[in-house]
Design an enzyme around this catalytic site. Structure first.
Site, mmCIF file in Angstrom:
data_model
loop_
_atom_site.group_PDB
_atom_site.id
_atom_site.type_symbol
_atom_site.label_atom_id
_atom_site.label_comp_id
_atom_site.label_asym_id
_atom_site.label_seq_id
_atom_site.Cartn_x
_atom_site.Cartn_y
_atom_site.Cartn_z
ATOM 1 N N CYS A 100 -49.052 -27.804 33.990
ATOM 2 C CA CYS A 100 -48.953 -28.617 35.203
ATOM 3 C C CYS A 100 -47.830 -28.032 36.042
ATOM 4 O O CYS A 100 -47.694 -26.817 36.130
ATOM 5 C CB CYS A 100 -48.724 -30.078 34.845
ATOM 6 S SG CYS A 100 -47.235 -30.353 33.848
ATOM 7 N N ARG A 123 -52.584 -28.279 45.178
ATOM 8 C CA ARG A 123 -51.548 -27.400 44.640
ATOM 9 C C ARG A 123 -52.185 -26.251 43.872
ATOM 10 O O ARG A 123 -51.726 -25.109 43.963
ATOM 11 C CB ARG A 123 -50.593 -28.185 43.740
ATOM 12 C CG ARG A 123 -49.746 -29.203 44.469
ATOM 13 C CD ARG A 123 -48.774 -29.908 43.549
ATOM 14 N NE ARG A 123 -47.724 -29.015 43.095
ATOM 15 C CZ ARG A 123 -46.836 -29.324 42.139
ATOM 16 N NH1 ARG A 123 -46.907 -30.510 41.535
ATOM 17 N NH2 ARG A 123 -45.905 -28.466 41.790
#
Length: 280
Positions: free
Chosen positions: A235, A177
């Protein structure tokens, strides 16, 4: 104050003169639009005796929107939820989840950010507990905790961007990611320019327990994070990032959390996005 507690230590503390309040924050993110399962069913099936269930999506976060998928909760609602669970300023709190550690860390960080002086996460979560479980819903006396935000540092989008330039900003998501190879939840993949990839999954062993303080310190120093420069973490939505802040605390390194995280950053097309393994 230690940030984590073992199951053995918790068992001892529960028989002491000032036993901790227990919060059960079982939660799990899915990739279907970022929704999560309702942990109440797991709580009902068995929980630590006396623990109160706290819902991450509704009590530890605000409604999803421009500020991200798990923005800061309304402080009045958060305080009411904590008092309902029996949280008071003069009584320690221990938070646990199903073993992943992310949800428990979110509750730990919020309580610290709002000024509670004594909060720890059960290392390894519920699977580490060897004692009996209860199926009775706890009904604690009302607590007196009043949130006072700002006791530990947090970051907004501009602060995260500045820290990526002048300090160390860690990206706690999976490496793919960060690199922008996949993005199962948010608008676009990639990372904040200047952020360093530091998956929070690498802070724990196969049993879900944290690595030792020394091992964590070595890991973070290799990533450029130490007490010598300001450190921040983000995050996807401020949940697994809280777990990385917790790991940094175990290592003795203070860090700020960007609560909006990538879900807020990537929602604004005007913000820059970096892809690939290089921070910039």
């Amino acid at each position: 104050m230690e940030a984590i507690i073992t199951a053995t230590e918790l068992a001892d503390d529960l028989t002491g003169p000032n036993p901790p309040v227990l919060l059960d924050v079982r939660w799990q993110l899915t990739t279907q639009g970022g929704t999560a399962f309702d942990g109440r069913a797991d709580y009902t099936a068995g929980h630590l005796p006396g623990a109160v269930y706290v819902d991450l999506d509704t009590e530890l976060a605000g409604a999803p929107g421009e500020r991200g998928r798990h923005p800061l909760p309304d402080l009045g609602a958060f305080g009411a939820a904590m008092r309902r669970a029996g949280v008071s300023a003069d009584r320690p709190v221990v938070v646990y989840d199903g073993g992943h550690g992310w949800a428990a860390a979110r509750a730990w960080w919020l309580l610290r950010w709002t000024g509670h002086p004594d909060v720890r996460v059960l290392d390894g979560g519920l699977p580490s507990w060897e004692g009996a479980l209860s199926t009775d819903a706890a009904e604690p006396d009302e607590g007196d905790f009043e949130p006072a935000p700002g006791a530990v540092e947090s970051l907004d989008a501009d602060g995260a961007a500045a820290l990526a330039r002048a300090g160390v900003l860690l990206d706690a998501r999976a490496g793919e990611r960060y690199r922008g190879e996949v993005e199962p939840i948010d608008r676009v993949g990639g990372h904040i320019p200047g952020a360093v990839s530091a998956p929070t999954t690498e802070n724990v062993g196969p049993d879900g327990r944290f690595l030792s303080a020394g091992e964590l310190s070595d890991r973070f120093k290799a990533l450029g994070a130490s007490e010598a420069a300001p450190v921040g973490v983000y995050c996807g939505s401020g949940v697994s990032g809280a777990h990385e802040v917790l790991a940094l605390a175990v290592a003795g390194i203070p860090a700020a959390l960007y609560v909006g995280s990538w879900s807020e950053w990537s929602a604004d097309p005007s913000r820059p996005v970096a892809v690939g393994p290089d921070p910039r």
